[in-house]
Motif scaffolding. Structure first.
Motif, PDB file in Angstrom:
ATOM      1  N   ARG A  83       0.621  -1.313   0.002  1.00  0.00           N
ATOM      2  CA  ARG A  83      -0.192  -0.100   0.005  1.00  0.00           C
ATOM      3  C   ARG A  83       0.707   1.506   0.100  1.00  0.00           C
ATOM      4  NH1 ARG A  83      -2.785  -2.848   4.166  1.00  0.00           N
ATOM      5  NH2 ARG A  83      -2.424  -1.327   5.432  1.00  0.00           N
ATOM      6  N   GLN A  84       1.813   1.402   0.843  1.00  0.00           N
ATOM      7  CA  GLN A  84       2.716   2.271   1.064  1.00  0.00           C
ATOM      8  C   GLN A  84       3.412   2.677  -0.491  1.00  0.00           C
ATOM      9  OE1 GLN A  84       4.829   2.250   5.412  1.00  0.00           O
ATOM     10  NE2 GLN A  84       4.567   4.098   4.448  1.00  0.00           N
ATOM     11  N   LEU A  85       3.952   1.362  -0.980  1.00  0.00           N
ATOM     12  CA  LEU A  85       5.105   1.065  -2.732  1.00  0.00           C
ATOM     13  C   LEU A  85       3.794   2.601  -3.736  1.00  0.00           C
ATOM     14  CD1 LEU A  85       6.966   1.177  -4.230  1.00  0.00           C
ATOM     15  CD2 LEU A  85       5.605  -1.210  -4.556  1.00  0.00           C
ATOM     16  N   ALA A  86       2.660   1.952  -3.290  1.00  0.00           N
ATOM     17  CA  ALA A  86       1.423   2.434  -4.472  1.00  0.00           C
ATOM     18  C   ALA A  86       1.345   3.772  -4.471  1.00  0.00           C
ATOM     19  CB  ALA A  86       0.158   1.502  -4.237  1.00  0.00           C
ATOM     20  N   ALA A  87       1.412   3.765  -2.615  1.00  0.00           N
ATOM     21  CA  ALA A  87       1.046   5.482  -2.761  1.00  0.00           C
ATOM     22  C   ALA A  87       2.026   6.360  -2.790  1.00  0.00           C
ATOM     23  CB  ALA A  87       0.224   5.077  -1.171  1.00  0.00           C
ATOM     24  N   PHE A  88       3.434   6.190  -2.296  1.00  0.00           N
ATOM     25  CA  PHE A  88       4.443   6.881  -2.943  1.00  0.00           C
ATOM     26  C   PHE A  88       4.731   6.628  -4.714  1.00  0.00           C
ATOM     27  CE2 PHE A  88       9.290   6.902  -3.713  1.00  0.00           C
ATOM     28  CZ  PHE A  88       9.506   7.733  -2.966  1.00  0.00           C
ATOM     29  N   ARG A  89       4.316   5.733  -5.475  1.00  0.00           N
ATOM     30  CA  ARG A  89       4.325   6.194  -7.247  1.00  0.00           C
ATOM     31  C   ARG A  89       3.376   6.736  -7.541  1.00  0.00           C
ATOM     32  NH1 ARG A  89       5.085  -0.556  -8.188  1.00  0.00           N
ATOM     33  NH2 ARG A  89       7.015  -0.150  -8.599  1.00  0.00           N
ATOM     34  N   GLU A  90       2.067   6.790  -6.777  1.00  0.00           N
ATOM     35  CA  GLU A  90       1.736   7.722  -7.128  1.00  0.00           C
ATOM     36  C   GLU A  90       1.578   9.548  -7.054  1.00  0.00           C
ATOM     37  OE1 GLU A  90      -3.536   9.003  -6.529  1.00  0.00           O
ATOM     38  OE2 GLU A  90      -2.684   7.223  -5.806  1.00  0.00           O
ATOM     39  N   MET A  91       2.203   9.789  -5.764  1.00  0.00           N
ATOM     40  CA  MET A  91       2.996  10.690  -5.120  1.00  0.00           C
ATOM     41  C   MET A  91       4.106  11.614  -5.971  1.00  0.00           C
ATOM     42  SD  MET A  91       1.935  10.455  -0.912  1.00  0.00           S
ATOM     43  CE  MET A  91       1.868  12.306  -0.781  1.00  0.00           C
ATOM     44  N   THR A  92       5.058  10.873  -6.717  1.00  0.00           N
ATOM     45  CA  THR A  92       6.122  11.357  -7.522  1.00  0.00           C
ATOM     46  C   THR A  92       5.604  10.784  -8.800  1.00  0.00           C
ATOM     47  OG1 THR A  92       6.721   9.256  -6.671  1.00  0.00           O
ATOM     48  CG2 THR A  92       7.245  10.277  -5.001  1.00  0.00           C
ATOM     49  N   GLN A  93       4.664  10.735  -8.525  1.00  0.00           N
ATOM     50  CA  GLN A  93       4.529  10.273 -10.877  1.00  0.00           C
ATOM     51  C   GLN A  93       4.810  11.119 -11.559  1.00  0.00           C
ATOM     52  OE1 GLN A  93       1.297   9.151 -12.169  1.00  0.00           O
ATOM     53  NE2 GLN A  93       1.579   8.869 -13.640  1.00  0.00           N
ATOM     54  N   GLY A  94       6.169  11.179 -12.064  1.00  0.00           N
ATOM     55  CA  GLY A  94       6.468  12.238 -13.265  1.00  0.00           C
ATOM     56  C   GLY A  94       7.622  13.237 -12.574  1.00  0.00           C
ATOM     57  N   LEU A  95       8.144  12.486 -11.288  1.00  0.00           N
ATOM     58  CA  LEU A  95       9.044  14.032 -11.191  1.00  0.00           C
ATOM     59  C   LEU A  95      10.096  13.178 -11.175  1.00  0.00           C
ATOM     60  CD1 LEU A  95       8.432  14.028  -7.410  1.00  0.00           C
ATOM     61  CD2 LEU A  95       7.597  15.547  -8.910  1.00  0.00           C
ATOM     62  N   ASP A  96      11.187  14.169 -11.948  1.00  0.00           N
ATOM     63  CA  ASP A  96      12.749  14.478 -12.038  1.00  0.00           C
ATOM     64  C   ASP A  96      13.623  14.326 -11.032  1.00  0.00           C
ATOM     65  OD1 ASP A  96      14.610  14.225 -13.660  1.00  0.00           O
ATOM     66  OD2 ASP A  96      14.349  15.455 -14.779  1.00  0.00           O
ATOM     67  N   THR A  97      13.829  14.003  -9.911  1.00  0.00           N
ATOM     68  CA  THR A  97      14.139  14.382  -9.064  1.00  0.00           C
ATOM     69  C   THR A  97      14.352  12.464  -7.925  1.00  0.00           C
ATOM     70  OG1 THR A  97      14.716  15.776  -7.303  1.00  0.00           O
ATOM     71  CG2 THR A  97      12.247  14.934  -6.767  1.00  0.00           C
ATOM     72  N   THR A  98      15.295  12.512  -7.481  1.00  0.00           N
ATOM     73  CA  THR A  98      15.913  11.882  -6.622  1.00  0.00           C
ATOM     74  C   THR A  98      15.050  10.831  -5.737  1.00  0.00           C
ATOM     75  OG1 THR A  98      18.603  12.239  -6.726  1.00  0.00           O
ATOM     76  CG2 THR A  98      17.740  10.672  -4.634  1.00  0.00           C
ATOM     77  N   LEU A  99      14.502   9.729  -5.843  1.00  0.00           N
ATOM     78  CA  LEU A  99      13.202   9.296  -4.853  1.00  0.00           C
ATOM     79  C   LEU A  99      13.953   7.955  -4.318  1.00  0.00           C
ATOM     80  CD1 LEU A  99      10.716   9.041  -7.290  1.00  0.00           C
ATOM     81  CD2 LEU A  99      10.602  10.776  -6.233  1.00  0.00           C
ATOM     82  N   SER A 100      13.174   8.395  -2.849  1.00  0.00           N
ATOM     83  CA  SER A 100      14.076   7.389  -1.344  1.00  0.00           C
ATOM     84  C   SER A 100      12.541   6.746  -0.948  1.00  0.00           C
ATOM     85  CB  SER A 100      15.110   7.651  -0.961  1.00  0.00           C
ATOM     86  OG  SER A 100      15.397   7.437   0.150  1.00  0.00           O
ATOM     87  N   LEU A 101      12.968   5.607  -1.020  1.00  0.00           N
ATOM     88  CA  LEU A 101      11.525   5.247   0.136  1.00  0.00           C
ATOM     89  C   LEU A 101      12.191   4.021   1.072  1.00  0.00           C
ATOM     90  CD1 LEU A 101       8.527   4.456   0.598  1.00  0.00           C
ATOM     91  CD2 LEU A 101       8.444   3.333  -1.253  1.00  0.00           C
ATOM     92  N   SER A 102      13.752   3.060   1.004  1.00  0.00           N
ATOM     93  CA  SER A 102      13.277   2.501   1.481  1.00  0.00           C
ATOM     94  C   SER A 102      14.517   2.224   2.806  1.00  0.00           C
ATOM     95  CB  SER A 102      13.709   1.269   0.584  1.00  0.00           C
ATOM     96  OG  SER A 102      13.151   0.738   0.439  1.00  0.00           O
ATOM     97  N   ALA A 103      14.573   2.264   4.142  1.00  0.00           N
ATOM     98  CA  ALA A 103      15.474   2.013   4.559  1.00  0.00           C
ATOM     99  C   ALA A 103      16.205   0.535   4.303  1.00  0.00           C
ATOM    100  CB  ALA A 103      15.005   1.912   5.983  1.00  0.00           C
ATOM    101  N   THR A 104      17.023  -0.616   5.603  1.00  0.00           N
ATOM    102  CA  THR A 104      17.295  -1.608   5.926  1.00  0.00           C
ATOM    103  C   THR A 104      16.377  -2.383   5.227  1.00  0.00           C
ATOM    104  OG1 THR A 104      18.941  -1.133   7.221  1.00  0.00           O
ATOM    105  CG2 THR A 104      18.634  -3.988   6.819  1.00  0.00           C
TER     106      THR A 104
END
Length: 345
Positions: free
Chosen positions: A170-191
């Protein structure tokens, strides 16, 4: 010498970073989280070892930590601040060249007004409800913020240490939706997110606990080795008790070692006699309560009297000790006290 000995294996730390780095593509930047004084192990030595291993992005919880980290690392590496731009942080952010991860409209206003042109990142809330702009706030602010060139847009997973938890997807889908089309560094994951696989890696990862030998990175090498000296060994008759509250009763004749380490050294009182320590490869159970400066340990089964006993090392990692205390490895590691004689290798 009455002082317990904490050895920090910097080679193992670097090896853990390299192992986590290899789990993502070459195009993914693997950073390092060194907040809380390098998870209690000493940020200067820890960060320099990670930089030597190849880390170029570092993460701290607050600006004050970033200042110390910049002093240790010098110019070059990027230092991100999870708490963002708090009131009173402007001078530190500017002088130490820190990158705040802005968490709210209020922080954005503060940053753009007090440090125009200074590097920043943005944290968005993909469902953890702890830090970051919520979807509606981000939708309103995105068109203003993105043209100013954020260094990173990030979010944080709530349940990454449980791979089968539906919250991850669910969080992966939300993050993808919120960052769609961005041309910048994206980060979601720790260990934990790194271990979930490539879908969660995006452009940058932020390993923390796995660097230091903790779960969920089960393949991590141990980094912290803790040995404590035995002060005294005494014979305890059947029916006698040991320690505060007479909490441990000898059901037969026993030998009990008193060890120089306690809850003032970060050995959590709650672990009581659920925990073990080691004489070489042999486990020895605690006998009674953890006190401020001492542990008592049942060594009846040992052939020879030990001079030291090991609490952390190859036989027992931070998560093993945490299980005995009903907590997590993070708390064990970050609670290690100032009285230890520290050695880096």
């Amino acid at each position: 010498m009455a002082q317990a000995h904490l050895k920090i294996d910097l080679e193992a730390l670097a090896a853990n970073w390299r192992a986590l780095d290899k789990l993502s593509a070459d195009t993914v930047e693997t950073g390092a989280v060194v907040k809380a004084d390098g998870y209690g192990l000493g940020v200067a030595r820890v960060a320099r070892a990670l930089a030597d291993a190849g880390a170029r992005q570092f993460y701290v919880a607050q600006a004050e930590e970033g200042v110390s980290l910049r002093d240790a690392l010098g110019e070059g590496p990027e230092i991100f601040v999870f708490s963002g731009h708090m009131a009173g942080d402007s001078d530190m952010l500017r002088d130490a060249r820190l990158i705040p991860l802005l968490n709210s409209i209020e922080q954005m206003t503060r940053h753009f007004e007090t440090l125009p042109g200074h590097a920043f990142g943005v944290q968005i809330d993909s469902g953890m409800n702890r830090l970051g702009l919520e979807p509606a706030e981000w939708a309103a602010a995105r068109g203003i913020v993105i043209p100013q060139g954020p260094r990173m847009v990030m979010s944080h997973l709530a349940c990454a240490d449980e791979p089968d938890d539906a919250m991850n997807a669910r969080q992966l889908a939300a993050f993808r939706e919120m960052t769609q089309g961005l041309d910048t560094t994206l980060s979601l994951s720790a260990t934990g997110g790194i271990l979930l696989g490539a879908d969660y890696h995006f452009d940058a990862t932020r390993p923390g606990i796995g660097l230091y030998g903790g779960l969920p990175f089960a393949d991590a090498q141990p980094v912290a080795y803790l040995n404590a000296p035995v002060i005294q060994i005494r014979d305890v008759a059947a029916g006698e008790t040991v320690g505060y509250g007479a909490a441990w009763l000898a059901d037969q004749a026993a030998r009990v070692a008193t060890v120089q380490a306690g809850y003032a050294d970060g050995l959590i009182r709650a672990m009581g006699d659920n925990a073990v320590v080691f004489a070489d490869d042999t486990p020895c159970p605690l006998a009674g309560r953890v006190s401020m400066d001492m542990l008592t340990v049942d060594v009846t089964h040992l052939d020879t009297a030990p001079d030291t006993l090991q609490l952390l090392g190859a036989q027992q990692g931070i998560d093993d000790l945490a299980d005995a205390a009903g907590t997590i490895g993070y708390e064990i590691l970050t609670s290690l006290g100032a009285r230890y004689r520290r050695e880096y290798s």
